[in-house]
Design a protein around this motif. Structure first.
Motif, PDB file in Angstrom:
ATOM      1  N   ARG A 254       0.781  -1.146  -0.041  1.00 29.89           N
ATOM      2  CA  ARG A 254      -0.073   0.057   0.133  1.00 29.89           C
ATOM      3  C   ARG A 254       0.844   1.322  -0.104  1.00 29.89           C
ATOM      4  O   ARG A 254       0.478   2.224  -0.652  1.00 29.89           O
ATOM      5  CB  ARG A 254      -0.950  -0.127   1.093  1.00 29.89           C
ATOM      6  CG  ARG A 254      -2.122  -1.017   1.101  1.00 29.89           C
ATOM      7  CD  ARG A 254      -3.221  -0.637   2.182  1.00 29.89           C
ATOM      8  NE  ARG A 254      -2.688  -0.782   3.465  1.00 29.89           N
ATOM      9  CZ  ARG A 254      -2.697  -1.875   4.249  1.00 29.89           C
ATOM     10  NH1 ARG A 254      -3.036  -3.131   3.741  1.00 29.89           N
ATOM     11  NH2 ARG A 254      -2.237  -1.972   5.572  1.00 29.89           N
ATOM     12  N   LYS A 255       1.984   1.299   0.733  1.00 26.21           N
ATOM     13  CA  LYS A 255       2.634   2.529   0.844  1.00 26.21           C
ATOM     14  C   LYS A 255       3.342   2.561  -0.575  1.00 26.21           C
ATOM     15  O   LYS A 255       3.598   3.857  -0.811  1.00 26.21           O
ATOM     16  CB  LYS A 255       3.832   2.104   1.848  1.00 26.21           C
ATOM     17  CG  LYS A 255       4.737   3.111   2.285  1.00 26.21           C
ATOM     18  CD  LYS A 255       5.540   3.254   3.208  1.00 26.21           C
ATOM     19  CE  LYS A 255       6.486   4.266   3.732  1.00 26.21           C
ATOM     20  NZ  LYS A 255       7.288   4.024   4.911  1.00 26.21           N
ATOM     21  N   LEU A 256       3.602   1.502  -1.152  1.00 27.60           N
ATOM     22  CA  LEU A 256       4.406   1.466  -2.408  1.00 27.60           C
ATOM     23  C   LEU A 256       3.370   2.033  -3.588  1.00 27.60           C
ATOM     24  O   LEU A 256       3.821   2.864  -4.368  1.00 27.60           O
ATOM     25  CB  LEU A 256       4.848   0.225  -2.813  1.00 27.60           C
ATOM     26  CG  LEU A 256       5.528  -0.052  -4.528  1.00 27.60           C
ATOM     27  CD1 LEU A 256       6.807   0.536  -4.212  1.00 27.60           C
ATOM     28  CD2 LEU A 256       5.892  -1.531  -4.651  1.00 27.60           C
ATOM     29  N   SER A 257       2.187   1.834  -3.214  1.00 23.69           N
ATOM     30  CA  SER A 257       1.305   2.334  -4.256  1.00 23.69           C
ATOM     31  C   SER A 257       0.943   3.583  -4.222  1.00 23.69           C
ATOM     32  O   SER A 257       0.992   4.525  -5.373  1.00 23.69           O
ATOM     33  CB  SER A 257      -0.120   1.390  -4.083  1.00 23.69           C
ATOM     34  OG  SER A 257      -0.974   1.991  -5.113  1.00 23.69           O
ATOM     35  N   ARG A 258       1.044   4.270  -2.936  1.00 23.66           N
ATOM     36  CA  ARG A 258       1.010   5.540  -2.716  1.00 23.66           C
ATOM     37  C   ARG A 258       1.963   6.490  -3.050  1.00 23.66           C
ATOM     38  O   ARG A 258       2.016   7.349  -4.114  1.00 23.66           O
ATOM     39  CB  ARG A 258       0.753   5.928  -1.082  1.00 23.66           C
ATOM     40  CG  ARG A 258      -0.376   5.430  -0.573  1.00 23.66           C
ATOM     41  CD  ARG A 258      -0.730   6.175   0.695  1.00 23.66           C
ATOM     42  NE  ARG A 258       0.415   5.641   1.596  1.00 23.66           N
ATOM     43  CZ  ARG A 258       0.176   4.684   2.535  1.00 23.66           C
ATOM     44  NH1 ARG A 258      -0.876   3.812   2.755  1.00 23.66           N
ATOM     45  NH2 ARG A 258       1.319   4.413   3.573  1.00 23.66           N
ATOM     46  N   ARG A 259       3.367   5.928  -3.199  1.00 22.81           N
ATOM     47  CA  ARG A 259       4.397   6.501  -3.538  1.00 22.81           C
ATOM     48  C   ARG A 259       4.362   6.553  -5.075  1.00 22.81           C
ATOM     49  O   ARG A 259       4.766   7.498  -5.907  1.00 22.81           O
ATOM     50  CB  ARG A 259       5.830   6.069  -3.158  1.00 22.81           C
ATOM     51  CG  ARG A 259       6.080   6.181  -1.610  1.00 22.81           C
ATOM     52  CD  ARG A 259       7.071   5.723  -1.149  1.00 22.81           C
ATOM     53  NE  ARG A 259       7.376   6.216   0.248  1.00 22.81           N
ATOM     54  CZ  ARG A 259       8.489   5.886   1.212  1.00 22.81           C
ATOM     55  NH1 ARG A 259       9.444   5.258   0.319  1.00 22.81           N
ATOM     56  NH2 ARG A 259       8.486   6.039   2.278  1.00 22.81           N
ATOM     57  N   GLN A 260       3.799   5.555  -5.779  1.00 19.83           N
ATOM     58  CA  GLN A 260       3.724   5.402  -7.194  1.00 19.83           C
ATOM     59  C   GLN A 260       2.731   6.396  -7.655  1.00 19.83           C
ATOM     60  O   GLN A 260       3.028   7.264  -8.793  1.00 19.83           O
ATOM     61  CB  GLN A 260       3.111   3.984  -7.613  1.00 19.83           C
ATOM     62  CG  GLN A 260       3.065   3.806  -9.185  1.00 19.83           C
ATOM     63  CD  GLN A 260       2.415   2.383  -9.554  1.00 19.83           C
ATOM     64  OE1 GLN A 260       2.246   1.779  -8.647  1.00 19.83           O
ATOM     65  NE2 GLN A 260       2.281   2.283 -10.833  1.00 19.83           N
ATOM     66  N   LYS A 274      13.333   8.039  -5.928  1.00 14.16           N
ATOM     67  CA  LYS A 274      14.202   7.515  -4.998  1.00 14.16           C
ATOM     68  C   LYS A 274      13.316   6.980  -3.881  1.00 14.16           C
ATOM     69  O   LYS A 274      13.441   5.814  -3.518  1.00 14.16           O
ATOM     70  CB  LYS A 274      15.204   8.577  -4.303  1.00 14.16           C
ATOM     71  CG  LYS A 274      16.132   9.008  -5.328  1.00 14.16           C
ATOM     72  CD  LYS A 274      17.301   9.716  -4.553  1.00 14.16           C
ATOM     73  CE  LYS A 274      18.406  10.138  -5.477  1.00 14.16           C
ATOM     74  NZ  LYS A 274      19.388  11.003  -4.904  1.00 14.16           N
ATOM     75  N   ASN A 275      12.355   7.579  -3.472  1.00 11.67           N
ATOM     76  CA  ASN A 275      11.403   7.010  -2.507  1.00 11.67           C
ATOM     77  C   ASN A 275      10.748   5.703  -3.132  1.00 11.67           C
ATOM     78  O   ASN A 275      10.306   4.841  -2.225  1.00 11.67           O
ATOM     79  CB  ASN A 275      10.452   7.956  -1.867  1.00 11.67           C
ATOM     80  CG  ASN A 275      11.062   9.130  -1.055  1.00 11.67           C
ATOM     81  OD1 ASN A 275      11.963   8.805  -0.456  1.00 11.67           O
ATOM     82  ND2 ASN A 275      10.351  10.324  -1.017  1.00 11.67           N
ATOM     83  N   TYR A 276      10.029   5.944  -3.962  1.00 10.61           N
ATOM     84  CA  TYR A 276       9.474   4.592  -4.849  1.00 10.61           C
ATOM     85  C   TYR A 276      10.382   3.718  -4.867  1.00 10.61           C
ATOM     86  O   TYR A 276      10.097   2.445  -4.401  1.00 10.61           O
ATOM     87  CB  TYR A 276       8.848   5.008  -6.041  1.00 10.61           C
ATOM     88  CG  TYR A 276       8.367   3.961  -7.000  1.00 10.61           C
ATOM     89  CD1 TYR A 276       7.145   3.350  -6.607  1.00 10.61           C
ATOM     90  CD2 TYR A 276       9.123   3.062  -7.696  1.00 10.61           C
ATOM     91  CE1 TYR A 276       6.422   2.320  -7.242  1.00 10.61           C
ATOM     92  CE2 TYR A 276       8.658   2.061  -8.571  1.00 10.61           C
ATOM     93  CZ  TYR A 276       7.015   1.628  -8.180  1.00 10.61           C
ATOM     94  OH  TYR A 276       6.804   0.486  -8.731  1.00 10.61           O
ATOM     95  N   GLN A 277      11.850   3.835  -5.340  1.00 10.72           N
ATOM     96  CA  GLN A 277      12.605   2.640  -5.504  1.00 10.72           C
ATOM     97  C   GLN A 277      12.966   1.827  -3.991  1.00 10.72           C
ATOM     98  O   GLN A 277      13.242   0.869  -4.103  1.00 10.72           O
ATOM     99  CB  GLN A 277      13.870   3.046  -6.200  1.00 10.72           C
ATOM    100  CG  GLN A 277      13.733   3.656  -7.643  1.00 10.72           C
ATOM    101  CD  GLN A 277      13.219   2.649  -8.322  1.00 10.72           C
ATOM    102  OE1 GLN A 277      13.588   1.224  -8.027  1.00 10.72           O
ATOM    103  NE2 GLN A 277      12.304   2.619  -9.348  1.00 10.72           N
ATOM    104  N   LYS A 278      13.150   2.861  -2.965  1.00 13.71           N
ATOM    105  CA  LYS A 278      13.446   2.321  -1.754  1.00 13.71           C
ATOM    106  C   LYS A 278      12.439   1.493  -1.228  1.00 13.71           C
ATOM    107  O   LYS A 278      12.704   0.279  -0.645  1.00 13.71           O
ATOM    108  CB  LYS A 278      13.519   3.454  -0.631  1.00 13.71           C
ATOM    109  CG  LYS A 278      14.919   4.240  -0.653  1.00 13.71           C
ATOM    110  CD  LYS A 278      14.891   5.410  -0.032  1.00 13.71           C
ATOM    111  CE  LYS A 278      16.019   6.160   0.025  1.00 13.71           C
ATOM    112  NZ  LYS A 278      16.261   7.540   0.965  1.00 13.71           N
ATOM    113  N   GLN A 279      11.106   1.849  -1.508  1.00 14.54           N
ATOM    114  CA  GLN A 279       9.989   1.069  -0.738  1.00 14.54           C
ATOM    115  C   GLN A 279       9.645  -0.276  -1.737  1.00 14.54           C
ATOM    116  O   GLN A 279       9.296  -1.426  -1.374  1.00 14.54           O
ATOM    117  CB  GLN A 279       8.585   1.941  -0.941  1.00 14.54           C
ATOM    118  CG  GLN A 279       7.478   1.187  -0.258  1.00 14.54           C
ATOM    119  CD  GLN A 279       7.674   0.740   1.097  1.00 14.54           C
ATOM    120  OE1 GLN A 279       8.309   1.413   1.762  1.00 14.54           O
ATOM    121  NE2 GLN A 279       6.964  -0.201   1.765  1.00 14.54           N
TER     122      GLN A 279
END
Length: 417
Positions: A254-260, A274-279
């Motif tokens: 879910r966190k990955l989806s929000r960053r996407q 970078k935040n998306y890639q970290k997650q």
């Protein structure tokens, strides 16, 4: 010199490799070329199919068909058409192996029919390409002399990449044999960023010693309540690796989806976010952990059964059909039945034991003592809730899974008789 298929014994070896920054760039280049060649073959065949639907003898169409068929025959035509494939860092065998993989996909479709026709390979975070080892006639053929060779117990040499440090449980294999030939080699990177090399090894002598006979036979019943139950009455609990991290994985996804969504709203590429890639790495790490845990568990269970028994009998389960039951699909996927049966099959052959699969029909419904089948002769059929039952004919008390395992063993013995 014999080909790999002519050698009597074969073995697969997978090791973790630790490439440098430059070697990682070369691996990515070869992976991209391998995918491009495969996709070019798919595009050529699709265009040929469409052009051959034109029944009129149009010269332009016929010339185009001839050009595509020539380009399809050899990798040199593709390399001449796409000049970047002639870069000095590109392995020529990489292009050739991509074409062989495409032909193998078509052969699998014609043989099995449920594998599907070859489709375009999408660009993902994973990288993979194949190459092949070659040997000079003057040199002895072993794992120390080919184009792909071991330099020592910690390093291997791969064309275009050079010397790479490796790690893995392969040293005993190297110490005991000196006639190993290296065939097809796959260099890969998973979504988590770990690099591997997989080798197809061939030899005229066995890679491992056959295990001593135990004069023991066992039938195993696979189920979702327990991982397996043997005809000897032993029960192995289902570890349920996926269910243990299901909540954590869902939260991370879910966190990955929000960053996407946020990156797309701001017009940023996901690869540059970078935040998306970290997650994404967090999610990949969780999934990789489950995969490794399951694989280790199945390896330990399969080798234990093979070492302790001369004959192992199991049901020929079709996981694809069982997954249609949405109530059990998650549990069936988590337990890994098909992978477990594959491990039993190749380990039995490797160590000189016997493994057979039987038709699972009525193995649960049949009384092992008198042969009565529940659901016939005015008796009710057993359901999944019935974990124990008493035979209405001979009054024998049965524990459902142990009775099924005994029936599986009897069917296996009848099949071998």
């Amino acid at each position: 010199m014999k080909t790999m298929s002519e050698l009597k014994y074969h073995y697969g070896l997978k090791m973790c490799i630790h490439p440098s920054t430059k070697q990682k760039q070369i691996i990515k280049m070869n992976s991209d070329v391998s995918r491009a060649v495969y996709n070019a073959m798919v595009a050529i065949d699709k265009e040929l199919y469409q052009l051959k639907q034109v029944k009129l003898p149009i010269d332009m169409v016929q010339d185009r068909i001839k050009e595509l068929e020539q380009r399809k025959k050899a990798q040199n035509h593709l390399a001449n058409h796409y000049y970047y494939m002639n870069h000095p860092y590109i392995d020529s065998y990489c292009r050739n192996m991509a074409m062989r993989s495409y032909k193998a996909a078509w052969n699998m479709f014609r043989k099995v029919h449920n594998a599907g026709t070859p489709n375009f390979h999408k660009k993902t975070y994973e990288e993979k390409y194949q190459t092949s080892g070659t040997y000079k006639n003057k040199k002895p053929v072993n794992m120390w002399t080919g184009s792909i060779r071991f330099v020592d117990n910690k390093h291997i040499n791969i064309p275009k990449l050079g010397i790479i440090r490796v790690s893995g449980s392969y040293r005993k294999l190297l110490d005991n044999k000196d006639d190993i030939r290296i065939g097809t080699t796959t260099i890969s990177k998973n979504a988590f960023g770990i690099y591997y090399v997989s080798m197809q090894l061939g030899s005229n002598t066995p890679f491992v010693k056959e295990l001593s006979k135990t004069n023991s036979q066992v039938g195993i019943d696979l189920n979702t309540d327990n991982f397996l139950t043997t005809s000897e009455g032993n029960v192995v609990a289902n570890p349920r690796f996926y269910r243990t991290i299901k909540g954590r994985l869902a939260k991370a996804q879910r966190k990955l989806s929000r960053r996407q969504v946020r990156a797309k709203k701001e017009g940023r590429s996901l690869r540059d976010s970078k935040n998306y890639q970290k997650q994404r790495m967090v999610v990949s790490k969780l999934m990789n952990r489950v995969r490794n845990q399951r694989n280790k568990f199945l390896d330990e269970m399969s080798i234990t059964l093979i070492k302790n028994h001369d004959l192992v009998v199991a049901e020929n389960l079709r996981s694809k059909n069982l997954l249609k039951n949405h109530a059990l699909a998650m549990s069936i996927s988590d337990v890994g039945w098909r992978i477990f049966l594959q491990k039993l099959e190749y380990k039995a052959e490797l160590y000189g034991k016997t493994f057979v699969t039987i038709n699972p029909k009525n193995t649960t419904q049949t009384c092992n003592k008198c042969g009565h089948v529940m659901g016939t002769k005015d008796t009710d059929k057993l359901t999944l809730k019935d974990r124990s039952w008493t035979c209405p004919v001979c009054n024998t008390y049965h524990i459902r899974d142990i009775n099924a395992a005994k029936n599986i063993l009897d069917k296996g013995l009848e099949q071998l008789a």
